[in-house]
Scaffold this motif. Structure first.
Motif, PDB file in Angstrom:
ATOM      1  N   VAL A 186      24.432  21.233  51.833  1.00 37.63           N
ATOM      2  CA  VAL A 186      23.367  20.040  51.821  1.00 37.63           C
ATOM      3  C   VAL A 186      24.353  18.880  51.301  1.00 37.63           C
ATOM      4  N   THR A 188      21.831  10.137  50.792  1.00 40.03           N
ATOM      5  CA  THR A 188      20.371   9.782  50.680  1.00 40.03           C
ATOM      6  C   THR A 188      20.177   9.243  52.120  1.00 40.03           C
ATOM      7  N   LYS A 241      16.540  12.064  48.916  1.00 39.48           N
ATOM      8  CA  LYS A 241      17.823  12.821  48.854  1.00 39.48           C
ATOM      9  C   LYS A 241      17.302  14.116  49.707  1.00 39.48           C
ATOM     10  N   PRO A 242      18.459  14.965  50.202  1.00 38.91           N
ATOM     11  CA  PRO A 242      17.912  16.252  50.789  1.00 38.91           C
ATOM     12  C   PRO A 242      17.668  17.167  49.723  1.00 38.91           C
ATOM     13  N   SER A 296      18.098  21.457  48.533  1.00 38.87           N
ATOM     14  CA  SER A 296      18.750  22.396  48.998  1.00 38.87           C
ATOM     15  C   SER A 296      17.575  23.759  49.334  1.00 38.87           C
ATOM     16  N   ILE A 354      12.942  14.697  45.385  1.00 45.22           N
ATOM     17  CA  ILE A 354      13.516  14.305  46.558  1.00 45.22           C
ATOM     18  C   ILE A 354      13.455  12.578  46.493  1.00 45.22           C
ATOM     19  N   PRO A 381       9.148  18.700  52.281  1.00 52.57           N
ATOM     20  CA  PRO A 381       9.231  19.916  53.197  1.00 52.57           C
ATOM     21  C   PRO A 381       8.228  20.850  53.370  1.00 52.57           C
TER      22      PRO A 381
END
Length: 128
Positions: A18, A22, A41-42, A44, A79, A109
């Motif tokens: 990951v 951003t 932001k991604p 994990s 996130i 997600p």
């Protein structure tokens, strides 16, 4: 007994790591025509699983339930790194209406990828 040969170095771990980079996403609020940008932001795999575990509970009979509200709010706080309202806090999230909440949900997600239902997730958790 011979020593093991070194493993192949063809595997590129960086493809699966990951990034800290951003992304700016545009969010549209349904029914209002309002749009705004947020920086996210991604998340994990491990963090996503941690948040799922916090939202999953079992009763004395072993029946599971998933608290979608807890999962969504935890993800949004995790996130969103920049937004028009500043920091995404619990107080902010409990103060917004359904229109803005629904718009923000699009950033979260999926808890159970590939269309898996809560019942399928329960079966997986109970598997030996």
């Amino acid at each position: 007994m011979s020593e093991e040969e070194p493993k192949s170095t063809n595997f590129d771990l960086t493809k699966y790591t990951v990034s800290a980079q951003t992304v700016v996403k545009e969010v549209s609020v349904p029914g209002t025509g309002d749009t705004f940008e947020v920086t996210v932001k991604p998340m994990s795999w491990a963090k996503r699983n941690q948040l799922i575990a916090k939202a999953l509970s079992f009763d004395g009979a072993g029946t599971s339930s998933f608290d979608t509200d807890t999962y969504i709010r935890s993800c949004l706080k995790e996130i969103i790194v920049d937004a028009p309202w500043g920091r995404t806090t619990e107080s902010f999230l409990i103060s917004i209406d359904e229109r803005l909440g629904t718009a923000l949900e699009t950033l979260v997600p999926s808890a159970f990828e590939n269309g898996n239902s809560e019942a399928e997730a329960d079966a997986i958790k109970k598997a030996p």
